[in-house]
Design a protein around this motif. Structure first.
Motif, PDB file in Angstrom:
ATOM      1  N   ARG A  49       0.825  -1.206   0.000  1.00 14.26           N
ATOM      2  CA  ARG A  49       0.000   0.000   0.000  1.00 14.26           C
ATOM      3  C   ARG A  49       0.862   1.260   0.000  1.00 14.26           C
ATOM      4  O   ARG A  49       0.648   2.197  -0.769  1.00 14.26           O
ATOM      5  N   ALA A  50       1.888   1.253   0.866  1.00 20.50           N
ATOM      6  CA  ALA A  50       2.733   2.458   0.976  1.00 20.50           C
ATOM      7  C   ALA A  50       3.537   2.660  -0.313  1.00 20.50           C
ATOM      8  O   ALA A  50       3.761   3.792  -0.760  1.00 20.50           O
ATOM      9  N   LEU A  51       3.957   1.550  -0.929  1.00 23.10           N
ATOM     10  CA  LEU A  51       4.677   1.660  -2.206  1.00 23.10           C
ATOM     11  C   LEU A  51       3.784   2.265  -3.274  1.00 23.10           C
ATOM     12  O   LEU A  51       4.174   3.191  -3.989  1.00 23.10           O
ATOM     13  N   TYR A  52       2.564   1.759  -3.388  1.00 19.77           N
ATOM     14  CA  TYR A  52       1.662   2.273  -4.428  1.00 19.77           C
ATOM     15  C   TYR A  52       1.328   3.740  -4.169  1.00 19.77           C
ATOM     16  O   TYR A  52       1.285   4.557  -5.092  1.00 19.77           O
ATOM     17  N   ALA A  53       1.140   4.095  -2.901  1.00 16.26           N
ATOM     18  CA  ALA A  53       0.843   5.499  -2.577  1.00 16.26           C
ATOM     19  C   ALA A  53       2.029   6.385  -2.942  1.00 16.26           C
ATOM     20  O   ALA A  53       1.861   7.486  -3.497  1.00 16.26           O
ATOM     21  N   TYR A  87      -7.896  -5.767  -5.713  1.00 14.29           N
ATOM     22  CA  TYR A  87      -8.235  -4.780  -6.757  1.00 14.29           C
ATOM     23  C   TYR A  87      -8.661  -3.465  -6.110  1.00 14.29           C
ATOM     24  O   TYR A  87      -8.221  -2.383  -6.491  1.00 14.29           O
ATOM     25  N   ARG A  88      -9.515  -3.566  -5.089  1.00 16.29           N
ATOM     26  CA  ARG A  88     -10.004  -2.348  -4.412  1.00 16.29           C
ATOM     27  C   ARG A  88      -8.830  -1.567  -3.829  1.00 16.29           C
ATOM     28  O   ARG A  88      -8.762  -0.342  -3.923  1.00 16.29           O
ATOM     29  N   THR A  93      -5.167   3.078  -3.989  1.00 13.16           N
ATOM     30  CA  THR A  93      -3.830   3.621  -3.681  1.00 13.16           C
ATOM     31  C   THR A  93      -3.055   4.021  -4.927  1.00 13.16           C
ATOM     32  O   THR A  93      -2.151   4.851  -4.850  1.00 13.16           O
ATOM     33  N   LEU A  94      -3.393   3.439  -6.079  1.00 16.54           N
ATOM     34  CA  LEU A  94      -2.567   3.684  -7.272  1.00 16.54           C
ATOM     35  C   LEU A  94      -3.374   4.155  -8.478  1.00 16.54           C
ATOM     36  O   LEU A  94      -3.132   5.226  -9.024  1.00 16.54           O
ATOM     37  N   LEU A  95      -4.382   3.385  -8.882  1.00 21.53           N
ATOM     38  CA  LEU A  95      -5.070   3.671 -10.147  1.00 21.53           C
ATOM     39  C   LEU A  95      -5.795   5.007 -10.108  1.00 21.53           C
ATOM     40  O   LEU A  95      -5.609   5.856 -10.987  1.00 21.53           O
ATOM     41  N   GLU A  96      -6.627   5.202  -9.090  1.00 22.45           N
ATOM     42  CA  GLU A  96      -7.409   6.449  -9.028  1.00 22.45           C
ATOM     43  C   GLU A  96      -6.527   7.682  -8.839  1.00 22.45           C
ATOM     44  O   GLU A  96      -6.641   8.654  -9.597  1.00 22.45           O
ATOM     45  N   PRO A  97      -5.580   7.657  -7.893  1.00 25.10           N
ATOM     46  CA  PRO A  97      -4.727   8.856  -7.750  1.00 25.10           C
ATOM     47  C   PRO A  97      -3.946   9.194  -9.020  1.00 25.10           C
ATOM     48  O   PRO A  97      -3.716  10.351  -9.339  1.00 25.10           O
ATOM     49  N   LEU A  98      -3.559   8.152  -9.800  1.00 26.34           N
ATOM     50  CA  LEU A  98      -2.806   8.390 -11.040  1.00 26.34           C
ATOM     51  C   LEU A  98      -3.731   8.696 -12.216  1.00 26.34           C
ATOM     52  O   LEU A  98      -3.287   9.160 -13.260  1.00 26.34           O
ATOM     53  N   GLY A  99      -5.017   8.355 -12.069  1.00 26.00           N
ATOM     54  CA  GLY A  99      -5.925   8.441 -13.216  1.00 26.00           C
ATOM     55  C   GLY A  99      -5.584   7.372 -14.252  1.00 26.00           C
ATOM     56  O   GLY A  99      -5.741   7.560 -15.452  1.00 26.00           O
ATOM     57  N   GLU A 102      -8.746   2.120 -16.578  1.00 22.98           N
ATOM     58  CA  GLU A 102      -9.136   0.752 -16.221  1.00 22.98           C
ATOM     59  C   GLU A 102      -8.886  -0.216 -17.386  1.00 22.98           C
ATOM     60  O   GLU A 102      -8.630  -1.400 -17.163  1.00 22.98           O
ATOM     61  N   GLU A 103      -8.948   0.300 -18.632  1.00 18.76           N
ATOM     62  CA  GLU A 103      -8.795  -0.652 -19.750  1.00 18.76           C
ATOM     63  C   GLU A 103      -7.365  -1.206 -19.848  1.00 18.76           C
ATOM     64  O   GLU A 103      -7.128  -2.198 -20.508  1.00 18.76           O
ATOM     65  N   ARG A 104      -6.425  -0.578 -19.140  1.00 21.01           N
ATOM     66  CA  ARG A 104      -5.063  -1.137 -19.134  1.00 21.01           C
ATOM     67  C   ARG A 104      -4.729  -1.774 -17.789  1.00 21.01           C
ATOM     68  O   ARG A 104      -3.576  -2.006 -17.442  1.00 21.01           O
ATOM     69  N   PHE A 105      -5.803  -2.041 -17.004  1.00 23.00           N
ATOM     70  CA  PHE A 105      -5.611  -2.772 -15.749  1.00 23.00           C
ATOM     71  C   PHE A 105      -6.430  -4.045 -15.845  1.00 23.00           C
ATOM     72  O   PHE A 105      -7.643  -3.999 -16.057  1.00 23.00           O
TER      73      PHE A 105
END
Ligand code: 6PG
Length: 249
Positions: A49-53, A87-88, A93-99, A102-105
């Motif tokens: 979590r801390a890494l992704y943040a 996934y949640r 921690t990563l996808l939403e903050p980076l924008g 989803e199609e590449r996840f």
């Protein structure tokens, strides 16, 4: 012949996230120097979590996220919005903050059928995205893995059936100890990767870390010890607590 593990030790869990982010950025750059896209399998649990943040907070420009495809190495068989969903956690921690789109996840779609069906569908999606011929393994450019105190990694547990899987890319398994189905990529996939990075923190894991890295008797049966990429780099990123039982070389 698989390469020997490269070990890096950070002072504490916060420093480990910073080291992990630097290593992630460097390995992605090395991968992209050989071609694009860079396909990365992310790990779940609490440690990353801390890494992704950190990656989301400080590496938005340093990492060419547009050239990455992100996957999950394993998942709990829970709904995607469940508190235990990997996934949640990755989305928050990563996808939403980076924008990150989803199609590449690529995730295990746990809401779309029984565990085995979900695993089979994930395997089909990977085979299509990697353009795999039958009998070939997907070669991830980078795989992130954690480890439990019992030496499990991803959702490969000691003496579990998934550990013996040599044909399938992804499988489902009932884990009695957890009272839960898990979904996971298999050992041949992890060992086909170009780069594997374990990120492990905490004194509770120090005995398993020593067993795996200093090949204590019986360590060979530990799932984390069986991850030795055939033709790839293997890095272990530890905080001082997790490295606390390692004997100096
Ligand atoms: C998971 C992970 C699992 C995890 C280890 C360590 O889905 O939980 O794939 O293998 O990496 O259990 O978990 P912590 O980081 O929470 O200690």
């Amino acid at each position: 012949m698989s390469a020997a593990p490269e070990i890096r030790i950070a002072g504490d869990e916060a420093a480990l996230a910073h080291v992990g982010a630097e290593v992630f950025a460097d390995l992605v750059q090395a991968s992209l120097a050989q071609g694009s896209p860079c396909r990365v399998a992310l790990c779940g649990g609490r440690t990353p979590r801390a890494l992704y943040a950190r990656l989301a907070e400080a590496y938005g420009r340093r990492v060419p996220w547009d050239a990455l495809e992100l996957y999950l190495g394993d998942e709990r068989y829970v709904p995607p919005d469940h508190p235990e969903s990997n996934y949640r956690m990755v989305r928050a921690t990563l996808l939403e903050p980076l924008g990150f789109p989803e199609e590449r996840f690529v995730r295990f779609e746990t809401e779309r059928g029984a565990p085995e069906t979900v695993a089979e569908r994930y395997e089909q999606v990977l085979r299509r995205r990697f353009g795999l011929a039958a009998g070939c393994w997907p070669r991830f450019d980078l795989v992130l893995l954690g480890m439990g105190p019992d030496g499990h990694t991803a959702s490969l547990f000691p003496a579990g059936a998934a550990m013996r899987e040599q044909e399938r890319v992804a499988v489902a398994e009932w884990v009695e100890r957890l009272g839960q189905h898990r979904l996971t990529l298999t050992l041949p996939v992890f060992n086909a990767a170009a780069r594997v990075v374990f990120i492990v923190s905490g004194a509770a894991k120090a005995p398993a870390v020593r067993a795996v890295l200093q090949e204590r008797p019986g360590a060979g049966d530990l799932p984390a010890a069986r991850v030795r990429p055939h033709a790839g780099r293997l890095l272990w990123l530890l905080d001082r607590a997790a490295a606390g039982l390692l004997e100096r070389p």
